[in-house]
Design a protein around this motif. Structure first.
Motif, PDB file in Angstrom:
ATOM      1  N   LYS A   1       4.043   5.862   1.228  1.00  0.00           N
ATOM      2  CA  LYS A   1       3.418   5.071   0.167  1.00  0.00           C
ATOM      3  C   LYS A   1       1.976   4.719   0.505  1.00  0.00           C
ATOM      4  CE  LYS A   1       7.778   2.912  -1.249  1.00  0.00           C
ATOM      5  NZ  LYS A   1       8.524   1.621  -1.377  1.00  0.00           N
ATOM      6  N   ILE A   2       1.698   4.448   1.788  1.00  0.00           N
ATOM      7  CA  ILE A   2       0.363   4.024   2.189  1.00  0.00           C
ATOM      8  C   ILE A   2      -0.670   5.106   1.882  1.00  0.00           C
ATOM      9  CG2 ILE A   2      -1.078   3.643   4.236  1.00  0.00           C
ATOM     10  CD1 ILE A   2       0.266   1.123   3.274  1.00  0.00           C
TER      11      ILE A   2
ATOM     12  N   HIS B   1       1.004  -4.442  -2.602  1.00  0.00           N
ATOM     13  CA  HIS B   1       1.521  -3.196  -3.167  1.00  0.00           C
ATOM     14  C   HIS B   1       2.566  -2.531  -2.267  1.00  0.00           C
ATOM     15  CE1 HIS B   1      -2.137  -3.605  -5.629  1.00  0.00           C
ATOM     16  NE2 HIS B   1      -1.477  -2.908  -6.520  1.00  0.00           N
ATOM     17  N   THR B   2       2.352  -2.615  -0.962  1.00  0.00           N
ATOM     18  CA  THR B   2       3.288  -2.024   0.007  1.00  0.00           C
ATOM     19  C   THR B   2       3.512  -3.032   1.117  1.00  0.00           C
ATOM     20  OG1 THR B   2       2.378   0.172  -0.444  1.00  0.00           O
ATOM     21  CG2 THR B   2       3.754  -0.068   1.521  1.00  0.00           C
TER      22      THR B   2
ATOM     23  N   SER C   1       7.574   3.041   4.121  1.00  0.00           N
ATOM     24  CA  SER C   1       6.236   2.667   3.655  1.00  0.00           C
ATOM     25  C   SER C   1       5.164   3.657   4.069  1.00  0.00           C
ATOM     26  CB  SER C   1       5.868   1.278   4.193  1.00  0.00           C
ATOM     27  OG  SER C   1       6.766   0.305   3.714  1.00  0.00           O
TER      28      SER C   1
ATOM     29  N   LYS D   1      -0.807   7.005  -0.527  1.00  0.00           N
ATOM     30  CA  LYS D   1      -1.116   7.020  -1.956  1.00  0.00           C
ATOM     31  C   LYS D   1      -1.434   5.617  -2.488  1.00  0.00           C
ATOM     32  CE  LYS D   1       2.132  10.875  -2.568  1.00  0.00           C
ATOM     33  NZ  LYS D   1       3.365  11.338  -3.259  1.00  0.00           N
ATOM     34  N   SER D   2      -1.714   4.686  -1.584  1.00  0.00           N
ATOM     35  CA  SER D   2      -1.909   3.293  -1.965  1.00  0.00           C
ATOM     36  C   SER D   2      -3.009   3.141  -3.020  1.00  0.00           C
ATOM     37  CB  SER D   2      -2.276   2.463  -0.728  1.00  0.00           C
ATOM     38  OG  SER D   2      -2.725   1.185  -1.100  1.00  0.00           O
TER      39      SER D   2
ATOM     40  N   VAL E   1      -3.317  -4.684   0.272  1.00  0.00           N
ATOM     41  CA  VAL E   1      -2.369  -3.643   0.686  1.00  0.00           C
ATOM     42  C   VAL E   1      -0.949  -4.199   0.693  1.00  0.00           C
ATOM     43  CG1 VAL E   1      -1.639  -2.210   2.635  1.00  0.00           C
ATOM     44  CG2 VAL E   1      -4.071  -2.359   2.042  1.00  0.00           C
TER      45      VAL E   1
END
Length: 512
Positions: free
Chosen positions: A16-17, A186-187, A13, A19-20, A183
């Motif tokens: 990914k964060i 999405h992740t 993760s 580009k959250s 947040v």
């Protein structure tokens, strides 16, 4: 006092964060990377940590900042704490600055700490790369985002650090919960109620975590009912979250105390069900979690209390060993389900949702139903006036069930027990306001009755578990039938006594 939410990430993760779609579009600044080393100092006896504070010197290049932080609270990942910081000349603490910070933050320790000496070496070191940027949200709130990736080190021991911190700079701290939920959608993340300092000190002394029981609710006499209810629900949520780490290890007492915290929360909501309406998704998730915890707890009670109390002979022991193995396997299976539940995205969503609802005072809504001559805004009345009425309503429900239910039926005695438990919790929630001698006696009576009726309920629940064990160890039908018979006789013997106690004791009108 700073207010921030800490969220734990897994390795997948982290990328990914950055580009959250939640955190990047509202960025007010570009992300900045900074490598820093945090050294945490204390006395050889950890005096600072025992008072809930940590002393840190953060070094980033040639810049060094000394910070004393602590106090406050952590709930659903939201950390509120005192933080005093100033630049220093090196990576070791400035003792004059430390004395001033200590006097400001912990005056009682400063007075008692004449000659307080810090150890020359840090307790532990945090080596982290921090990526940070600022968010400007649509409602005007400004939030600093910090992604920390690194590790905590003490000697040859280390633990990884992968945390996302959301710190409110302008606006209502309750806004952080909404952002954290977005947040999480999405992740997937996990709430982190344990600070880096707590994790670092855990490396320094390997004390086994202990189950956390309910603590007294602190109420101000001039508080409104709404403020008091917020404090009560926070107290329940804190007990639940304080036992999460133990539940993750399969600890029996930790699970029990988390379940107690959840029961107290449900009792608090039931106490004011005419005034407060929890959003339906949160209510559904609470019932889901209660079911997961309850099934595991039933097997724990069966193994720890029911089986050891059976009047078995030496000839029963081989069969009993096989039955106990099957029961423990069932318990382990349900504990695994609990661990999965507590580690799930649904649980994190529930904790963030409840934390946000409580912090944002979600119960403040128009169109509240009125009854019994309540003021136009019943939540605005002083709690010292409202509490006796709420306790009396809880007591009235006990009396009604004791008076009108058919007490020859075990399921009705269980309903009386549930009502008595809710009255006991209500009295405990408002204990800071004072019960008086009569109220204290009533509390003791409810506790005793709850235990007695609980034994009957445990016997009936155990009979159901014996039925489940037949599918696992059908060859032990003889012993299982014997256990069922013993449990049935115990329940039947206890029923008349329990009915008599309910009639004679719980029917009396109780004062606050």
């Amino acid at each position: 006092m700073e207010a921030e939410i800490k969220l734990a990430l897994d390795a997948a993760s982290v990328a990914k964060i950055k580009k959250s779609p939640v955190l990047r579009p509202n960025a007010e600044t570009e992300p900045v990377d900074d490598d820093h080393v945090d050294r945490y100092f204390d006395t050889p006896g950890f005096d600072l940590w025992k008072h809930g504070f940590a002393l840190r010197v953060r070094s980033s290049g040639e810049r060094h900042v000394q910070t004393l932080k602590g106090g406050g609270s952590a709930l659903a990942g939201l950390h509120r704490r005192t933080e005093l910081e100033a630049g220093v000349a090196s990576e070791t603490p400035d003792l004059d600055l430390f004395a001033r910070q200590l006097k400001q933050a912990v005056p009682e320790l400063a007075r008692a700490a004449a000659g307080l000496q810090l150890a020359p070496e840090p307790v532990f070191v945090n080596r982290t790369r921090r990526t940070s940027w600022m968010l400007a949200l649509e409602d005007g709130a400004r939030v600093e985002v910090a992604l920390d990736v690194g590790e905590l080190q003490r000697g040859d021991k280390s633990v990884p650090v992968r945390e996302l911190e959301l710190e409110i700079k302008e606006g209502d701290p309750a806004r952080l919960f909404q952002l954290a939920q977005q947040v999480h959608e999405h992740t997937p993340v996990r709430i982190e109620n344990v600070s880096k300092a707590e994790r670092g000190y855990a490396l320094a002394h390997e004390d086994k975590p202990q189950a956390v029981k309910a603590t007294p609710v602190t109420l101000k006499r001039k508080a409104t009912l709404g403020e008091a209810l917020g404090a009560i629900m926070l107290n329940c949520l804190q007990q639940m979250q304080a036992n999460e780490r133990l539940v993750a290890t399969g600890d029996v007492e930790g699970l029990h105390q988390m379940r107690v915290g959840l029961r107290r929360l449900r009792a608090a909501l039931a106490m004011v069900r005419d005034l407060i309406h929890l959003p339906e998704p949160l209510a559904a998730d609470i019932e889901w979690l209660a079911g997961e915890l309850g099934e595991a707890r039933n097997w724990d009670v069966f193994i720890e209390s029911v089986l050891p109390a059976l009047p078995l002979t030496e000839t029963h022991k081989p069969a009993l060993a096989r039955v106990e193995v099957a029961a423990r396997e069932e318990a382990q299976r349900h504990h695994a389900k609990v661990r999965s539940a507590v580690g799930s995205a649904r649980y994190t969503g529930l904790m963030l949702g409840l934390g946000g609802w409580i912090a944002g005072k979600g119960w403040q809504q128009a169109g509240l139903p009125q009854d019994g001559g309540l003021p136009p805004d019943p939540l605005a009345q002083q709690v010292r006036r409202a509490a006796p009425r709420l306790v009396q309503h809880a007591s009235a429900r006990v009396r009604k069930r004791a008076r009108t239910f058919d007490l020859t039926q075990p399921e009705n005695l269980h309903k009386v027990r549930i009502a008595a438990k809710k009255e006991r919790y209500a009295r405990e929630f408002f204990a800071a306001l004072g019960h008086g001698k009569h109220g204290a006696r009533r509390h003791d009576l409810l506790t005793g009755m709850q235990d007695e009726l609980g034994e009957i309920n445990d016997a009936f629940v155990a009979q159901d578990l014996v039925g489940q064990l037949r599918e696992r160890v059908p060859q032990e039908e003889g012993l299982l039938g014997f256990i069922e018979g013993v449990l049935a006789m115990r329940a039947l013997d206890a029923l008349p006594r329990a009915r008599k106690h309910v009639r004679n004791r719980l029917r009396d009108k109780a004062r606050f």
